[in-house]
Write a protein that holds these residues in place. Structure first.
Motif, PDB file in Angstrom:
ATOM      1  N   GLN A  54     -30.971  22.188  -6.800  1.00  0.00           N
ATOM      2  CA  GLN A  54     -29.649  22.802  -7.028  1.00  0.00           C
ATOM      3  C   GLN A  54     -29.200  22.568  -8.466  1.00  0.00           C
ATOM      4  OE1 GLN A  54     -26.393  22.437  -4.129  1.00  0.00           O
ATOM      5  NE2 GLN A  54     -27.857  21.514  -2.702  1.00  0.00           N
ATOM      6  N   ILE A  55     -29.509  21.383  -8.987  1.00  0.00           N
ATOM      7  CA  ILE A  55     -29.134  21.045 -10.366  1.00  0.00           C
ATOM      8  C   ILE A  55     -29.954  21.867 -11.363  1.00  0.00           C
ATOM      9  CG2 ILE A  55     -29.212  19.187 -12.108  1.00  0.00           C
ATOM     10  CD1 ILE A  55     -28.614  17.213  -9.754  1.00  0.00           C
ATOM     11  N   ASN A  56     -31.239  21.989 -11.080  1.00  0.00           N
ATOM     12  CA  ASN A  56     -32.137  22.725 -11.973  1.00  0.00           C
ATOM     13  C   ASN A  56     -32.967  23.728 -11.162  1.00  0.00           C
ATOM     14  OD1 ASN A  56     -33.741  23.586 -14.064  1.00  0.00           O
ATOM     15  ND2 ASN A  56     -35.028  21.770 -14.112  1.00  0.00           N
ATOM     16  N   CYS A 135     -25.524  19.555 -16.355  1.00  0.00           N
ATOM     17  CA  CYS A 135     -26.343  20.760 -16.190  1.00  0.00           C
ATOM     18  C   CYS A 135     -25.478  22.014 -16.346  1.00  0.00           C
ATOM     19  CB  CYS A 135     -27.037  20.742 -14.826  1.00  0.00           C
ATOM     20  SG  CYS A 135     -25.926  21.045 -13.431  1.00  0.00           S
ATOM     21  N   GLN A 136     -26.094  23.182 -16.250  1.00  0.00           N
ATOM     22  CA  GLN A 136     -25.372  24.445 -16.433  1.00  0.00           C
ATOM     23  C   GLN A 136     -24.306  24.674 -15.368  1.00  0.00           C
ATOM     24  OE1 GLN A 136     -28.383  27.538 -16.859  1.00  0.00           O
ATOM     25  NE2 GLN A 136     -28.245  27.379 -19.078  1.00  0.00           N
ATOM     26  N   LYS A 137     -24.514  24.089 -14.174  1.00  0.00           N
ATOM     27  CA  LYS A 137     -23.540  24.268 -13.093  1.00  0.00           C
ATOM     28  C   LYS A 137     -22.569  23.088 -13.007  1.00  0.00           C
ATOM     29  CE  LYS A 137     -25.441  25.760  -9.174  1.00  0.00           C
ATOM     30  NZ  LYS A 137     -26.442  25.713  -8.068  1.00  0.00           N
ATOM     31  N   LYS A 138     -22.414  22.375 -14.124  1.00  0.00           N
ATOM     32  CA  LYS A 138     -21.624  21.130 -14.093  1.00  0.00           C
ATOM     33  C   LYS A 138     -20.179  21.343 -13.628  1.00  0.00           C
ATOM     34  CE  LYS A 138     -20.751  21.364 -19.071  1.00  0.00           C
ATOM     35  NZ  LYS A 138     -21.143  20.794 -20.369  1.00  0.00           N
ATOM     36  N   GLU A 139     -19.568  22.503 -13.997  1.00  0.00           N
ATOM     37  CA  GLU A 139     -18.181  22.737 -13.586  1.00  0.00           C
ATOM     38  C   GLU A 139     -18.056  22.723 -12.067  1.00  0.00           C
ATOM     39  OE1 GLU A 139     -19.624  24.579 -15.922  1.00  0.00           O
ATOM     40  OE2 GLU A 139     -18.386  24.237 -17.723  1.00  0.00           O
ATOM     41  N   GLU A 140     -19.030  23.372 -11.416  1.00  0.00           N
ATOM     42  CA  GLU A 140     -19.025  23.423  -9.943  1.00  0.00           C
ATOM     43  C   GLU A 140     -19.188  22.026  -9.348  1.00  0.00           C
ATOM     44  OE1 GLU A 140     -22.096  24.808  -6.450  1.00  0.00           O
ATOM     45  OE2 GLU A 140     -22.122  25.967  -8.320  1.00  0.00           O
ATOM     46  N   PHE A 141     -20.123  21.246  -9.912  1.00  0.00           N
ATOM     47  CA  PHE A 141     -20.385  19.916  -9.371  1.00  0.00           C
ATOM     48  C   PHE A 141     -19.237  18.947  -9.665  1.00  0.00           C
ATOM     49  CE2 PHE A 141     -25.066  21.164 -10.103  1.00  0.00           C
ATOM     50  CZ  PHE A 141     -25.111  21.779  -8.856  1.00  0.00           C
TER      51      PHE A 141
END
Length: 213
Positions: A54-56, A135-141
């Motif tokens: 999910q992270i990468n 990571c690119q989805k850091k805002e979501e996490f």
């Protein structure tokens, strides 16, 4: 069986901030297991490899054993894949070197219910957290972290500092590309590098001496 294996130490570990955080990626043990089931799901590496995916999402697919059945070698295989993926992500994507000792998959594989085992799992979760918040989805996490209770959120924030601001744990290579750094900024970096170099040399010498016995 559960009472024999599941000690207060493990009970406490399963309510720790890092475990609470990793559960934001989905339920452990299909969401209907006991604390023991959840801990086993954690140390078997299947769930944590899914978290890393999910992270990468660009991860190269590597065969993770879905059914470990308390087989130490299968557990170590899954965790070795995970540690390699984490190390690669820090190095190649985040341009950071992991300076802290990597999680010992041998200890988790063979002695998952020991105090040492939980310490190594904690290390694994800490490094995963560092990947997630950069990571690119850091805002979501990060938004998921914001949804945790105040104390847990504060503890997770402190853990984030450990892997994003402590050069002794994770060393940022990007500073080498900065050309206008002041002497004040460079000095602590060089001091850190010298300390790490000394530690690596000590470890190397210790291993070579051990090999002579």
């Amino acid at each position: 069986m559960e009472n024999e294996i599941f000690t207060p130490l493990l009970e406490q570990f399963m309510t720790s901030p890092l475990v609470t955080w990793v559960k934001t990626f989905g339920p452990l043990a299909a969401g209907n297991g006991t604390n023991l089931d959840e801990y086993v799901a954690l140390v078997d590496g299947v769930f944590l490899n899914q978290v890393m995916l999910q992270i990468n999402p660009k991860l190269e697919s590597q065969r993770v054993n879905k059914k470990v059945n308390n087989d130490a070698s299968l557990r170590m295989h899954n965790l070795s894949i995970l540690v390699r993926q984490i190390k690669f992500y820090y190095q190649e994507t985040l341009q950071q070197l992991i300076m802290m000792s990597l999680p010992n998959v041998l200890i988790i594989g063979k002695n998952p219910f020991s105090e040492q085992g939980t310490e190594e799992v904690k290390k694994l979760l800490l490094l995963l957290l560092g990947c997630a918040v950069q990571c690119q989805k850091k805002e979501e996490f990060i938004e998921r972290i914001q949804g945790l209770d105040f104390d847990t959120k504060a503890a997770v924030a402190a853990h984030i500092q450990e892997v994003t601001h402590n050069q002794e744990n994770v060393f940022d290579l990007q500073w080498m590309e900065v050309t206008d750094m002041s002497q004040e900024d460079i000095e602590p970096l060089l001091k850190n590098m010298a300390l790490h170099l000394k530690r690596l040399i000590d470890e190397r010498d210790e291993h070579s001496e051990g090999g002579k016995d």
